[in-house]
Design a protein around this motif. Sequence first.
Motif, mmCIF file in Angstrom:
data_model
loop_
_atom_site.group_PDB
_atom_site.id
_atom_site.type_symbol
_atom_site.label_atom_id
_atom_site.label_comp_id
_atom_site.label_asym_id
_atom_site.label_seq_id
_atom_site.Cartn_x
_atom_site.Cartn_y
_atom_site.Cartn_z
ATOM 1 N N PHE B 265 0.824 -1.208 0.000
ATOM 2 C CA PHE B 265 0.000 0.000 0.000
ATOM 3 C C PHE B 265 0.861 1.262 0.000
ATOM 4 C CE2 PHE B 265 -3.315 -2.757 2.033
ATOM 5 C CZ PHE B 265 -4.256 -2.610 1.034
ATOM 6 N N ASP B 268 -1.154 6.870 0.662
ATOM 7 C CA ASP B 268 -2.565 7.257 0.588
ATOM 8 C C ASP B 268 -3.458 6.051 0.245
ATOM 9 O OD1 ASP B 268 -1.526 7.094 -1.886
ATOM 10 O OD2 ASP B 268 -2.334 8.990 -2.657
ATOM 11 N N PHE B 269 -2.963 4.858 0.521
ATOM 12 C CA PHE B 269 -3.734 3.624 0.382
ATOM 13 C C PHE B 269 -4.229 3.340 -1.013
ATOM 14 C CE2 PHE B 269 -3.120 3.940 4.737
ATOM 15 C CZ PHE B 269 -2.921 2.623 5.104
ATOM 16 N N ASP B 270 -3.376 3.706 -1.964
ATOM 17 C CA ASP B 270 -3.509 3.133 -3.285
ATOM 18 C C ASP B 270 -2.736 1.824 -3.178
ATOM 19 O OD1 ASP B 270 -3.863 2.644 -5.900
ATOM 20 O OD2 ASP B 270 -2.984 4.520 -6.611
ATOM 21 N N SER B 271 -3.026 0.852 -4.040
ATOM 22 C CA SER B 271 -2.287 -0.410 -3.926
ATOM 23 C C SER B 271 -1.262 -0.522 -5.046
ATOM 24 C CB SER B 271 -3.239 -1.609 -3.965
ATOM 25 O OG SER B 271 -3.388 -2.064 -5.286
ATOM 26 N N VAL B 272 -0.321 -1.403 -4.824
ATOM 27 C CA VAL B 272 0.680 -1.734 -5.822
ATOM 28 C C VAL B 272 -0.041 -2.264 -7.064
ATOM 29 C CG1 VAL B 272 0.935 -4.050 -4.822
ATOM 30 C CG2 VAL B 272 2.792 -3.103 -6.158
ATOM 31 N N GLY B 273 0.532 -2.025 -8.267
ATOM 32 C CA GLY B 273 -0.114 -2.499 -9.489
ATOM 33 C C GLY B 273 0.889 -2.959 -10.523
#
Lengths: 150, 304
Positions: B265, B268-273
Motif C-alpha cells: 500500500f 494514501d492507500f492506493d495499492s501496488v499495481g
Amino acid sequence: MKSKVVIAAAIALCLGAGVAGMASAAGEPQVVRQGLMKKVGGSLGALSAIAKGTKPYDAATVKASLSAISESAKAFPEQFPAGSETGFETSAAPAIWQNMADFKARAAKLGSDADAILASMPADQAGVAQAIEKLGADCSACHQTYRLKR
Amino acid sequence: MARTWTKLAAGVVAIAVAGVAVGIAVTKPQRQPADHWANLGAPDLANGEKVFWAGGCVSCHADPSAEGDALKIMSGGRALKTPFGTFHVPNISPDKHAGIGGWTLAQFGDAMTRGVGDDGEHLYPSFPYGSYARLTPKDINDLYSYLKTLPPSSNVALPHELSFPFNMRIALGGWKMLYLTDAPRVQLGSADEKVKRGQYLVEGPGHCGECHTPRDALGGFQKDKWLAGGPDPEGKGSIPNITPGSKKVGSWSEDDIANYLESGFTPDFDSVGGSMVDVQKNIAHLPKGDLQAIAAYLKSVPAR
C-alpha cells in the motif's frame, strides 16, 4: 446602464457554464470511478490506522469503512462504459474492455470479501489486520492486470 | 597496376579479418577466476532463501499461474516479449537434464555475475546479470545451494525467438564491453551501513534499475538517469521515478517506502499495481531491516 446589465448577464452565463462544465466532468465515468477508488483507499487507511495501533479499535469506524468498500466495489465496474477508455487522466488498462467479465468478477470479489468480513465483524486490532490483508490482495490482484502504471 | 589493387584489396581483407579476430578475442565470454568461488565454507540456506526472494527469481522462472508453494518450482517457460524478439525463460530447477542440477558453483556463478552460460556462451541481458554482477561470492554460494533444495521440473523451455542481428550471441560481447560492470551505480556521500546494505540490495539482487532506469538505443542504462523511471518498454503507461526527485515517491518518508514494500500500500492507500505486484510480493519476504535499508538508499540517491 444597459451595457452593464449585458456584461453582468454575460459574466453570470459564463460562470454558470463553468459550473455546469465542472458538474459534467464530475459525472464522467472516469472521474466517478477515480472517486470510488479514493473512497476505498480512504477506508483502508482508516482500517490500517487501527491495525497498526495508531488509532484505538473502534467498531463504528470498522463497520463504516467495510461498508464503504463494499458499496464502492459494487458500483465500480458499472463505470467503464464504451467511450471511457481514455481521458480525465484515467489509468484504466485497455485489458478491462478485452476481459470485461473477468474484470467485473474481480470487483465483485472485493465486494463479497468485504461483505463476508462485515458479517463476522473483526473484533480487535488483529482481526482488522487480517481483514486488510485479505482486501489488499484483491486490490493488487486486479491492479496487476487492469491498471496502467503511471 | 592490377597487381597493386589486388595487393591492396588483400591487405584490406587481412586487416578486416584481423580486426574481427581481435574484436571477438576481446569480447569473448569471460568467466570469473576459479579461486573466486574458493573457501566459501558451508552454505547458509536461510540466507540463500533471502537472496532468492530479493532476486525475484520467481517473477520470471516460475510458471506464470503458480501460487503458494508452486512458486518455488523454477520450471521456466514464461515468454518475455521485447522489441528484440521473444525470450523464453529457461528452467533453473535442480533437474539434471531440463534444469541446472548438473551445474557446478562456478558455472552458476559465472552465469549470475558474468553472463556466461554452461557452454561458455554469452547470455542475453534479459537475464539481469548486469545487476547480479554485484552479488558477493557468499550470496551466490548460498543461493546456489538453496536452489538445489527446490523441487525439480522436467519442463523443457523453448529457445529464444530473436530476429537478426539480435540472434547473434557473439555481438553480446560488445554489449558487455559497453555496459557490464560491477561498480556502484551511484557514488553516495553516506557511509552508513544501512544505506550501504540498501545499495547492495537495490543495485545487486533486487535489480530495481532494470525497470526503473531508462535505457539508450542499445539497451544500456542512461547513467545520469539512475532510477528516474520512464515509459514502460513492455507497453502502455510508464514506470515511476523512485528517486527523491519524483513528484510521487519523492514525497514518501523512509517508513512509507518500507511499508509499501512490506504491505503493497502507498501512503494514501492506493495499492501496488502492474508488474510491481509480483516484485512487492517477493521483496516482502525480506526482513524489515532490509526493507528499511532499501528505503534509506532510495532516499540517498541523486534526485532526478
